[in-house]
Design a protein around this motif. Structure first.
Motif, PDB file in Angstrom:
ATOM      1  N   ALA A   1       0.859  -1.188   0.000  1.00 28.46           N
ATOM      2  CA  ALA A   1       0.000   0.000   0.000  1.00 28.46           C
ATOM      3  C   ALA A   1       0.891   1.232   0.000  1.00 28.46           C
ATOM      4  O   ALA A   1       1.808   1.337   0.823  1.00 28.46           O
ATOM      5  N   ILE A   2       0.632   2.119  -0.934  1.00 28.83           N
ATOM      6  CA  ILE A   2       1.472   3.319  -1.089  1.00 28.83           C
ATOM      7  C   ILE A   2       0.596   4.551  -0.885  1.00 28.83           C
ATOM      8  O   ILE A   2      -0.528   4.602  -1.390  1.00 28.83           O
ATOM      9  N   THR A   3       1.102   5.534  -0.166  1.00 30.67           N
ATOM     10  CA  THR A   3       0.398   6.815  -0.050  1.00 30.67           C
ATOM     11  C   THR A   3       1.275   7.871  -0.720  1.00 30.67           C
ATOM     12  O   THR A   3       2.460   7.997  -0.389  1.00 30.67           O
ATOM     13  N   PHE A   4       0.658   8.630  -1.638  1.00 34.44           N
ATOM     14  CA  PHE A   4       1.453   9.514  -2.493  1.00 34.44           C
ATOM     15  C   PHE A   4       1.640  10.897  -1.877  1.00 34.44           C
ATOM     16  O   PHE A   4       1.330  11.913  -2.482  1.00 34.44           O
ATOM     17  N   THR A   5       2.147  10.900  -0.634  1.00 35.08           N
ATOM     18  CA  THR A   5       2.619  12.160  -0.043  1.00 35.08           C
ATOM     19  C   THR A   5       4.054  12.358  -0.493  1.00 35.08           C
ATOM     20  O   THR A   5       4.643  11.489  -1.158  1.00 35.08           O
TER      21      THR A   5
ATOM     22  N   ALA B   1       8.216  -4.283   5.055  1.00 30.20           N
ATOM     23  CA  ALA B   1       8.852  -2.966   5.144  1.00 30.20           C
ATOM     24  C   ALA B   1       7.813  -1.911   5.448  1.00 30.20           C
ATOM     25  O   ALA B   1       6.653  -2.038   5.043  1.00 30.20           O
ATOM     26  N   SER B   2       8.241  -0.891   6.189  1.00 30.25           N
ATOM     27  CA  SER B   2       7.445   0.334   6.353  1.00 30.25           C
ATOM     28  C   SER B   2       8.369   1.457   5.943  1.00 30.25           C
ATOM     29  O   SER B   2       9.550   1.447   6.320  1.00 30.25           O
ATOM     30  N   LEU B   3       7.853   2.411   5.206  1.00 26.70           N
ATOM     31  CA  LEU B   3       8.744   3.481   4.797  1.00 26.70           C
ATOM     32  C   LEU B   3       8.021   4.787   4.546  1.00 26.70           C
ATOM     33  O   LEU B   3       6.838   4.811   4.220  1.00 26.70           O
ATOM     34  N   ALA B   4       8.795   5.847   4.762  1.00 24.05           N
ATOM     35  CA  ALA B   4       8.391   7.197   4.333  1.00 24.05           C
ATOM     36  C   ALA B   4       9.681   7.765   3.773  1.00 24.05           C
ATOM     37  O   ALA B   4      10.622   8.013   4.529  1.00 24.05           O
TER      38      ALA B   4
ATOM     39  N   ALA C   1       9.085   0.878  -2.653  1.00 21.27           N
ATOM     40  CA  ALA C   1       8.079  -0.109  -2.235  1.00 21.27           C
ATOM     41  C   ALA C   1       7.964  -1.230  -3.272  1.00 21.27           C
ATOM     42  O   ALA C   1       7.877  -2.415  -2.919  1.00 21.27           O
ATOM     43  N   HIS C   2       7.982  -0.859  -4.558  1.00 18.73           N
ATOM     44  CA  HIS C   2       7.902  -1.900  -5.603  1.00 18.73           C
ATOM     45  C   HIS C   2       9.119  -2.827  -5.545  1.00 18.73           C
ATOM     46  O   HIS C   2       8.999  -4.050  -5.609  1.00 18.73           O
ATOM     47  N   LEU C   3      10.298  -2.199  -5.430  1.00 22.26           N
ATOM     48  CA  LEU C   3      11.538  -2.989  -5.361  1.00 22.26           C
ATOM     49  C   LEU C   3      11.451  -4.010  -4.225  1.00 22.26           C
ATOM     50  O   LEU C   3      11.767  -5.194  -4.386  1.00 22.26           O
ATOM     51  N   LEU C   4      10.977  -3.526  -3.067  1.00 18.85           N
ATOM     52  CA  LEU C   4      10.918  -4.396  -1.892  1.00 18.85           C
ATOM     53  C   LEU C   4       9.824  -5.459  -2.058  1.00 18.85           C
ATOM     54  O   LEU C   4      10.018  -6.614  -1.669  1.00 18.85           O
ATOM     55  N   ALA C   5       8.680  -5.071  -2.646  1.00 19.77           N
ATOM     56  CA  ALA C   5       7.600  -6.053  -2.833  1.00 19.77           C
ATOM     57  C   ALA C   5       8.074  -7.176  -3.750  1.00 19.77           C
ATOM     58  O   ALA C   5       7.790  -8.359  -3.514  1.00 19.77           O
ATOM     59  N   TRP C   6       8.813  -6.815  -4.786  1.00 18.81           N
ATOM     60  CA  TRP C   6       9.289  -7.843  -5.717  1.00 18.81           C
ATOM     61  C   TRP C   6      10.348  -8.726  -5.041  1.00 18.81           C
ATOM     62  O   TRP C   6      10.369  -9.942  -5.239  1.00 18.81           O
TER      63      TRP C   6
END
Ligand SMILES: Cc1cc2nc3c(=O)[nH]c(=O)nc-3n(C[C@H](O)[C@H](O)[C@H](O)COP(=O)(O)OP(=O)(O)OC[C@H]3O[C@@H](n4cnc5c(N)ncnc54)[C@H](O)[C@@H]3O)c2cc1C
Ligand SMILES: NC(=O)c1ccc[n+]([C@@H]2O[C@H](COP(=O)([O-])OP(=O)(O)OC[C@H]3O[C@@H](n4cnc5c(N)ncnc54)[C@H](O)[C@@H]3O)[C@@H](O)[C@H]2O)c1
Length: 474
Positions: free
Chosen positions: A347-351, A406-409, A417-422
């Motif tokens: 899940a990505i939030t585009f802030t 992973a959790s990230l800001a 996030a994509h790199l980590l999901a893959w």
């Protein structure tokens, strides 16, 4: 008005809801030879295109342009943005309408026999009634009715001054002062966008974290970055009241402020109340949502399937599409069902910095888990662009350093996030990830410090031919 034809309609599969999930289900079913019906009261295009993902990203794009101009001075480039609110909102709507018309054309291409323009409700496990009085007997049913914004009770008498995602993009101009209630993905994305466009924004949340981040350190990193741009009040439930044509909010000991409008973003519960689910005979959870198997999308052992926001499990666009496909394929093969391997949750939030959760978010202190951190407030590439802020936390298996979540800001967090999901999907360990190329200088190479920390904590090797020093500004 009752329909003149009292004879029930019938079909093999009825899909309730022509949004992303319903249309994905239809694509899986259309060449099966089964007789199909798709029911929707509006056929207005998907929520994503009309009032969701796309208009919100259009507003964010305008906000980024304003922000870049306003902050150019840090590079020795001097300019001041002149923001034409009418033009900003017009572009959002014009582009939104173009995205929406694409989804509407697909709906118009459906044959008249297939489309039933109506709202459906259950009158039995395989019987539906339409709001024009027609009845439909379907051997199998897919529920894909999406979700709707909810207004907390305190805001209901002030509904005319409140905005939701259904109305905010229709504002003819930018407001002067905007309160945003709810710091979930909708609230934070839109609060930051409006603030960057020069609106005086105050964001309130009754909880203590932002953007659905459950790792407190990562949430704090994002909250700190957001506080540089607008007022953010966590653990605060303000009380609203009407003052002329404004809304006044009071909170804390004696704080108060007036706003032109309040954007309510306090969640989108599944759109199930009109469905009369009791008549379907399904087992429901405490919120009244049918229990379903996330690998087949089947509800109990009924010939009923649920996909998209309607089941409240993963209310995101790519998941709605995927769940619609699973539901459609299984409705086609019913009673034989295939178990789908679900995607790693993301899940990505585009802030800005963007926030994301990937895989499992594991709370601190679990004996089977180690955590690696990367501080993006001191990251080289991010610093060159004057946008160094944020934190990445990776959760890995203590035994072998396998990345689990992973959790990230972070700047470019949506790409990290994509790199980590893959990587998680491929079962990669921290050691394996460090064996892969990281270009310099990039935001991606910031992850290396978190990966090295995991290797150290799990005594995992770093390949002898890789340099384990950090280049300038990693
Ligand atoms: C502001 C906002 C921003 C978002 N941004 C993102 C993002 O950036 N990325 C992302 O992944 N997700 C985002 N989302 C979430 C994403 O939009 C949803 O997860 C997705 O659109 C859900 O699709 P769906 O098919 O379940 O529902 P919908 O597309 O809403 O479709 C449901 C359909 O069911 C119909 N319906 C309802 N009740 C009945 C009934 N009784 N009978 C017949 N038909 C009925 C409705 O008319 C509607 O057409 C955002 C959401 C919002 C609100
Ligand atoms: N970038 C994206 O992918 C994206 C963007 C927007 C929305 N979405 C989807 O839409 C869904 C709905 O988003 P949302 O942000 O509306 O809901 P949410 O449920 O994620 O967040 C709602 C927030 O409102 C707060 N809240 C609830 N009642 C409150 C009250 N009375 N006063 C103050 N705060 C209150 C909650 O604590 C929570 O933080 C999300 O779950 C997400 O899946 C996704």
């Amino acid at each position: 008005m009752p329909h003149p034809d009292p004879q029930p309609l019938s079909c093999d599969v009825a899909i309730i809801g022509a949004g992303t999930a319903g249309m994905a289900a239809l694509r899986k079913l259309k060449d099966t030879g089964l007789s199909l019906r798709i029911i929707d009261p509006e056929f207005r295009g998907t929520t994503c295109a009309t009032t969701g993902c796309m208009p919100s990203k259009l507003l964010i794009a305008a906000a980024e342009a304003a922000h870049a101009v306003r902050h150019a001075a840090v590079f020795g480039v001097h300019a001041a943005p002149r923001i034409d609110g009418v033009a900003v909102m017009k572009r959002v709507r014009d582009m939104r309408d173009r995205f929406a018309s694409g989804t509407q054309e697909t709906l118009l291409d459906l044959s008249e026999r297939l489309r039933l323009k109506s709202r459906a409700r259950f009158t039995g496990p395989t019987q539906l009634e339409l709001d024009d009085g027609r009845r439909l007997e379907a051997e199998r049913i897919i529920i894909a009715t999406g979700s709707d914004p909810m207004l907390p009770d305190a805001y209901k008498p002030l509904a005319d001054l409140c905005l939701t995602n259904e109305t905010v993009f229709d504002l003819p101009d930018l407001p002067t002062r905007l309160a945003v209630i709810g710091a979930g993905p909708i609230g934070v994305e839109l609060a930051q966008a409006f603030a960057r466009l020069g609106v005086e924004v105050a964001l309130f949340d009754s909880g203590s974290t932002v953007a659905g981040l459950t790792d407190p350190a990562v949430s704090t990193a994002l909250a700190d970055a957001l506080r540089d741009e607008f007022a953010l009040h966590l653990d605060t439930t303000p009380t609203p009241r009407r003052v002329g044509d404004q809304i006044e909010l009071t909170w804390g000991k004696s704080e108060r402020a007036q706003f032109d409008r309040v954007l309510v973003a306090t969640g989108r519960p599944p759109n199930l109340t009109a469905l009369n689910l009791e008549a379907a005979g399904l087992a429901l959870d405490d919120h009244g949502t049918p229990l379903f198997d996330p690998r087949t999308m089947q509800c109990g052992d009924a010939p009923i399937f649920m996909a998209g926001d309607a089941n409240a499990a993963r209310p995101l666009l790519h998941e709605a599409g995927s769940e619609g496909a699973i539901a459609g394929a299984n409705a086609a093969s019913w009673p034989d069902l295939a178990q789908a391997a679900r995607m790693v949750p993301m899940a990505i939030t585009f802030t800005r910095p963007s926030a994301a959760t990937v895989g499992e978010v594991i709370p601190p202190g679990r004996a089977d888990t180690v955590t690696g951190s990367a501080d993006y407030s001191d990251q080289g590439r991010a610093k060159t662009e004057a946008r160094a802020a944020g934190l990445v936390r990776l959760y890995a298996d203590r035994q072998d350093g396998r990345i689990r979540g992973a959790s990230l800001a972070a700047p470019e967090g949506e790409h990290l996030a994509h790199l980590l999901a893959w990587a998680i999907s491929e079962g990669m360990t921290a050691s394996r990830m460090l064996d892969l190329p990281f270009y310099h200088p990039t935001v991606e190479e910031g992850l290396k410090s978190a990966l090295r920390e995991i290797c150290q904590a799990t005594s995992s090797p770093i390949t002898w031919s890789r340099d384990d020093g950090a280049p300038a500004g990693e």
